[in-house]
Design a protein around this motif. Structure first.
Motif, short mmCIF file in Angstrom:
data_model
loop_
_atom_site.label_atom_id
_atom_site.label_comp_id
_atom_site.label_asym_id
_atom_site.label_seq_id
_atom_site.Cartn_x
_atom_site.Cartn_y
_atom_site.Cartn_z
N LEU A 125 41.38 32.36 -21.89
CA LEU A 125 41.28 31.15 -22.69
C LEU A 125 40.78 30.00 -21.82
O LEU A 125 41.32 29.76 -20.74
N LEU A 136 40.97 24.52 -27.12
CA LEU A 136 41.03 25.90 -26.64
C LEU A 136 39.83 26.67 -27.17
O LEU A 136 39.53 26.62 -28.37
N THR A 137 39.16 27.39 -26.30
CA THR A 137 38.02 28.20 -26.71
C THR A 137 37.96 29.46 -25.85
O THR A 137 38.60 29.54 -24.79
N GLN A 138 37.18 30.43 -26.32
CA GLN A 138 36.92 31.65 -25.56
C GLN A 138 35.40 31.87 -25.49
O GLN A 138 34.91 32.97 -25.71
N HIS A 139 34.70 30.81 -25.18
CA HIS A 139 33.24 30.82 -25.19
C HIS A 139 32.69 31.89 -24.23
O HIS A 139 31.81 32.68 -24.59
N THR A 194 41.94 32.42 -30.58
CA THR A 194 41.38 31.08 -30.79
C THR A 194 40.38 31.03 -31.95
O THR A 194 39.84 29.97 -32.23
N ARG A 195 40.15 32.17 -32.60
CA ARG A 195 39.19 32.21 -33.70
C ARG A 195 39.83 32.78 -34.96
O ARG A 195 39.59 33.92 -35.35
N SER A 232 30.59 28.29 -29.39
CA SER A 232 31.24 27.14 -28.75
C SER A 232 32.41 26.61 -29.57
O SER A 232 33.03 25.61 -29.20
N ARG A 233 32.73 27.29 -30.65
CA ARG A 233 33.80 26.82 -31.53
C ARG A 233 35.16 27.20 -30.97
O ARG A 233 35.33 28.23 -30.31
N GLY A 234 36.16 26.37 -31.23
CA GLY A 234 37.51 26.64 -30.77
C GLY A 234 38.52 25.80 -31.52
O GLY A 234 38.18 25.03 -32.43
N LEU A 396 39.15 24.06 -36.62
CA LEU A 396 38.31 24.92 -35.80
C LEU A 396 36.95 24.25 -35.69
O LEU A 396 36.19 24.20 -36.66
N GLN A 399 33.21 22.12 -29.47
CA GLN A 399 33.87 21.34 -28.43
C GLN A 399 33.57 19.87 -28.57
O GLN A 399 32.41 19.45 -28.60
#
Length: 403
Positions: A125, A136-139, A194-195, A232-234, A396, A399
């Motif tokens: 994360l 928080l993201t998992q890009h 995160t999604r 890039s969404r989180g 959601l 960033q």
């Protein structure tokens, strides 16, 4: 913070013997070594390490949270300090900065610790924080997943699944080597941390792990293509969000084409911040949409009880009942009124626990129009406009520029 060789710190409570490692020293045939400390590979090692770490923290005036055994808390006149441990990875936060510094020094004296600085990356994360909130993201994880699927040059799509397409176990030809399918679905499951917008889609494709077919693989690739356009969404957690728990519950009656079971979907918000959600097929077939909605309401009710207890221990007790929004008036009446027992006498007893929570004013059951039911995104594939509308409600976002 990261613990070096964490399992080697554990104290064994059992007598365990092992053959001497080759080349250590010469011993008569048949002699063995008695272990004084735990080693990697022992079944007892994780428990022994956690017991050692737990006793160390308790000796530093921390208390273990009853509602989450991996969470530790210390309250002082200057503020609060919270410690979260996941095997050998540790996150420390709080408002008493002097105590945090003392805790860091104490842990480094007790164990071999590495201070990794401010939290930026944890178990895959990516964490970005500022005065406006936490993102928080998992890009990076998504980019690796796209490469695994071989879709770097693929075209992105607007929704995770096609609308009105039902997937069956016996439809289409079997995949000769299902290993890639299983890798992708396993990675997608971890990505739902995160999604939440792909939770229902991942729940659907997870049903075919044993014998996936080409149609199922096409559905997985569509999910990855959707992620490609939204990598890039989180989740964003605003700093000024109120500490007020709100829940939504929904069900898709007979949503599964193979078993005719319904799909449960629910989500929980702490103010405007999404903190918990689930999309899951029910374990029983329901005779009516009312029954499926009633079953769906029972699952988030248990989550509400747990979250209220956790928030209370952290110092944020919930005042009044927690609203559980549902769009089926018949299911609400069954939960709130025992007169309707004839419709539910065949339903398992554990589902009726929602009545106890309602009577104890732990939850309330306000009705919400179907078009405003946020949990709808966890129960079925939606059109582009509907999907984007509900995803915006989940906080959601891409960033924020201020982070």
């Amino acid at each position: 913070m990261d613990v070096k060789n964490a399992f080697l710190h554990g104290d064994l409570k059992e007598d365990i013997y092992m053959t001497p490692p080759p080349g250590l020293f010469s011993t008569p045939s048949g002699d063995v070594c008695k272990l004084k400390r735990s080693l990697y590979g022992l079944k007892q090692a994780p428990r022994a390490w956690f017991d050692k770490f737990r006793s160390t923290l308790l000796g530093f005036s921390f208390v273990q949270i009853q509602y989450d055994s991996s969470l530790f808390l210390c309250k002082t006149s200057k503020g609060i300090v919270i410690l979260l441990v996941y095997v050998d990875d540790i996150v420390i936060t709080g408002t008493d900065y002097a105590l945090i510094s003392q805790l860091q020094d104490y842990l480094q004296r007790c164990f071999h610790m590495k201070d990794l600085g401010s939290l930026q990356y944890f178990l895959g994360l990516e964490v970005y924080s500022s005065s406006t909130g936490i993102f928080l993201t998992q890009h990076k994880y998504i980019r690796e997943l796209i490469a695994l699927a071989g879709l770097q040059d693929g075209r992105s799509v607007d929704t995770p699944l096609e609308v009105n397409v039902k997937y069956r176990h016996d439809e289409g030809d079997l995949i000769s080597d299902p290993s890639l399918y299983r890798q992708l679905v396993g990675s997608l499951n971890y990505l739902t941390i995160t999604r939440p917008d792909i939770s229902f889609a991942v729940q659907q494709v997870s049903q075919f792990m044993q014998a996936p077919r080409h149609l199922h693989l096409a559905a997985v690739r569509r999910i990855v293509r959707y992620l490609k356009g939204t990598s890039s969404r989180g989740l964003f957690f605003p700093a000024n969000s109120p500490i007020r728990l709100i829940a939504y519950s929904n069900a898709d009656w007979t949503g599964c084409s193979d078993t005719r079971r319904s799909v449960t979907g629910w989500c929980m918000f702490l103010g405007t911040s999404l903190v918990s959600w689930k999309s899951k097929k029910q374990d029983r077939a329901s005779k009516s949409s009312t029954e499926s909605e009633y079953r769906a309401m029972s699952s988030p009710c248990s989550e509400i009880v747990w979250l209220r207890g956790l928030l209370g221990e952290l110092g944020f007790p919930q005042k009044g009942s927690t609203p559980l929004h549902a769009d089926n008036t018949s299911a609400i009446q069954i939960a709130a009124n025992l007169v309707f027992h004839e419709r539910t006498k065949h339903i398992e007893v554990d589902c009726h626990s929602i009545r106890e929570s309602y009577d104890a004013q732990v939850i309330s059951l306000p009705h919400i129009p179907t078009d405003l039911q946020i949990a709808d995104v966890f129960t079925k594939a939606l059109s582009k406009n509907r999907h984007h509308f509900l995803v915006d409600k989940l906080m959601l976002v891409d960033q924020p520029t201020s982070i």
